[in-house]
Write a protein that holds these residues in place. Structure first.
Motif, PDB file in Angstrom:
ATOM      1  N   VAL A 131      23.974 -14.230  56.732  1.00  0.00           N
ATOM      2  CA  VAL A 131      24.454 -14.409  55.365  1.00  0.00           C
ATOM      3  C   VAL A 131      23.927 -15.706  54.751  1.00  0.00           C
ATOM      4  O   VAL A 131      23.397 -15.724  53.635  1.00  0.00           O
ATOM      5  CB  VAL A 131      25.995 -14.390  55.340  1.00  0.00           C
ATOM      6  N   VAL A 132      24.070 -16.825  55.468  1.00  0.00           N
ATOM      7  CA  VAL A 132      23.655 -18.125  54.932  1.00  0.00           C
ATOM      8  C   VAL A 132      22.142 -18.171  54.761  1.00  0.00           C
ATOM      9  O   VAL A 132      21.626 -18.673  53.756  1.00  0.00           O
ATOM     10  CB  VAL A 132      24.148 -19.271  55.837  1.00  0.00           C
ATOM     11  N   PHE A 133      21.403 -17.644  55.742  1.00  0.00           N
ATOM     12  CA  PHE A 133      19.947 -17.604  55.665  1.00  0.00           C
ATOM     13  C   PHE A 133      19.502 -16.815  54.426  1.00  0.00           C
ATOM     14  O   PHE A 133      18.659 -17.278  53.645  1.00  0.00           O
ATOM     15  CB  PHE A 133      19.395 -16.957  56.933  1.00  0.00           C
ATOM     16  N   THR A 134      20.069 -15.624  54.237  1.00  0.00           N
ATOM     17  CA  THR A 134      19.701 -14.790  53.102  1.00  0.00           C
ATOM     18  C   THR A 134      20.008 -15.484  51.779  1.00  0.00           C
ATOM     19  O   THR A 134      19.191 -15.479  50.843  1.00  0.00           O
ATOM     20  CB  THR A 134      20.447 -13.446  53.166  1.00  0.00           C
ATOM     21  N   THR A 135      21.184 -16.111  51.699  1.00  0.00           N
ATOM     22  CA  THR A 135      21.583 -16.786  50.465  1.00  0.00           C
ATOM     23  C   THR A 135      20.642 -17.931  50.125  1.00  0.00           C
ATOM     24  O   THR A 135      20.210 -18.084  48.968  1.00  0.00           O
ATOM     25  CB  THR A 135      23.019 -17.313  50.584  1.00  0.00           C
ATOM     26  N   LEU A 136      20.275 -18.744  51.116  1.00  0.00           N
ATOM     27  CA  LEU A 136      19.408 -19.892  50.853  1.00  0.00           C
ATOM     28  C   LEU A 136      17.977 -19.464  50.545  1.00  0.00           C
ATOM     29  O   LEU A 136      17.301 -20.106  49.736  1.00  0.00           O
ATOM     30  CB  LEU A 136      19.441 -20.858  52.045  1.00  0.00           C
ATOM     31  N   VAL A 137      17.517 -18.400  51.182  1.00  0.00           N
ATOM     32  CA  VAL A 137      16.175 -17.898  50.866  1.00  0.00           C
ATOM     33  C   VAL A 137      16.132 -17.383  49.430  1.00  0.00           C
ATOM     34  O   VAL A 137      15.157 -17.625  48.693  1.00  0.00           O
ATOM     35  CB  VAL A 137      15.762 -16.790  51.861  1.00  0.00           C
ATOM     36  N   LEU A 138      17.188 -16.676  49.001  1.00  0.00           N
ATOM     37  CA  LEU A 138      17.253 -16.211  47.618  1.00  0.00           C
ATOM     38  C   LEU A 138      17.279 -17.390  46.647  1.00  0.00           C
ATOM     39  O   LEU A 138      16.632 -17.366  45.595  1.00  0.00           O
ATOM     40  CB  LEU A 138      18.498 -15.342  47.411  1.00  0.00           C
TER      41      LEU A 138
END
Length: 228
Positions: free
Chosen positions: A165-172
């Motif tokens: 979740v955190v990885f996806t959010t920061l990449v976005l």
């Protein structure tokens, strides 16, 4: 996305989540999918010059400086003291490093095109490609190091859900800043992202707050039968 090494699967094969933890994982993954669907769409960047212009934009440079400062604080001050007891420390390090993969992989692809076609800027493209390869390589190596540390201290199921979740959010977020996507976000997409982020937050709370509760669906059914 990064894949966990196969050798790590033996470390936590007996770990289990309670019913609320499983529900939290489901909500976190569902919320992140909603975020991806409603996230701003990237502008088409087809040349090395366009990418260089975006990489040197003051807003993106400021974002990179903030990320680097946070990484220094996390790696050298916070992680040694609180890393083994707070799962968000290792997850933050891996996710912040992961945000470098978007500009790096995009830049490597565009630079490789100029190099292979022997364009006039091929020498400059080669330098850019080498720099981005170094950044990408260092990012992946450090991420694997802290993924290993996290899996030694925390449940793999809990770590995997929150990290995703955190990885996806920061990449976005990094993509939106790099490609200046926020100006194209409509009301529907904004509400969708807000709902997705709320769902993700609720899922993480369920995973973190109720992870020590030792109960499952079978025990809940037995309790209801006794009450009846």
């Amino acid at each position: 996305m990064l894949m966990f090494p196969k050798s790590l699967s033996l470390v936590t094969s007996s770990e289990k989540l309670n019913i609320l933890g499983k529900l939290g994982c489901l909500l976190s993954c569902a919320g992140s999918v909603v975020l991806i669907i409603h996230s701003p769409k990237s502008e088409s960047v087809t040349t090395q010059a366009e990418l260089e212009e975006k990489l040197t934009n003051p807003v993106f440079v400021g974002y990179l400086c903030i990320v680097l400062l946070m990484l220094l604080l996390l790696i050298f001050w916070i992680a040694p003291a609180h890393g083994p007891t707070n799962i968000m420390v290792y997850i933050s390090i891996c996710s912040l490093l992961g945000s470098f993969t978007v500009p790096s992989t995009k830049g490597i692809g565009l630079a490789a095109q100029d190099i292979l076609h022997n364009n006039p800027s091929s020498q400059r493209a080669l330098c850019l490609c080498l720099v981005l390869l170094a950044v990408l390589g260092c990012s992946i190596i450090v991420q694997f190091r802290y993924i290993n540390k996290a899996l030694e201290c925390f449940d793999s199921s809990v770590f995997g859900a929150i990290y995703y979740v955190v990885f996806t959010t920061l990449v976005l977020l990094a993509s939106a800043i790099l490609f200046r996507e926020w100006s194209n976000v409509g009301l529907v997409d904004f509400l969708g992202m807000a709902c997705g982020f709320t769902t993700v937050s609720v899922g993480i709370v369920l995973i973190q707050v109720f992870k020590e509760f030792n109960f499952n669906l079978g025990e809940m059914n037995k309790s209801n039968m006794k009450t009846d």
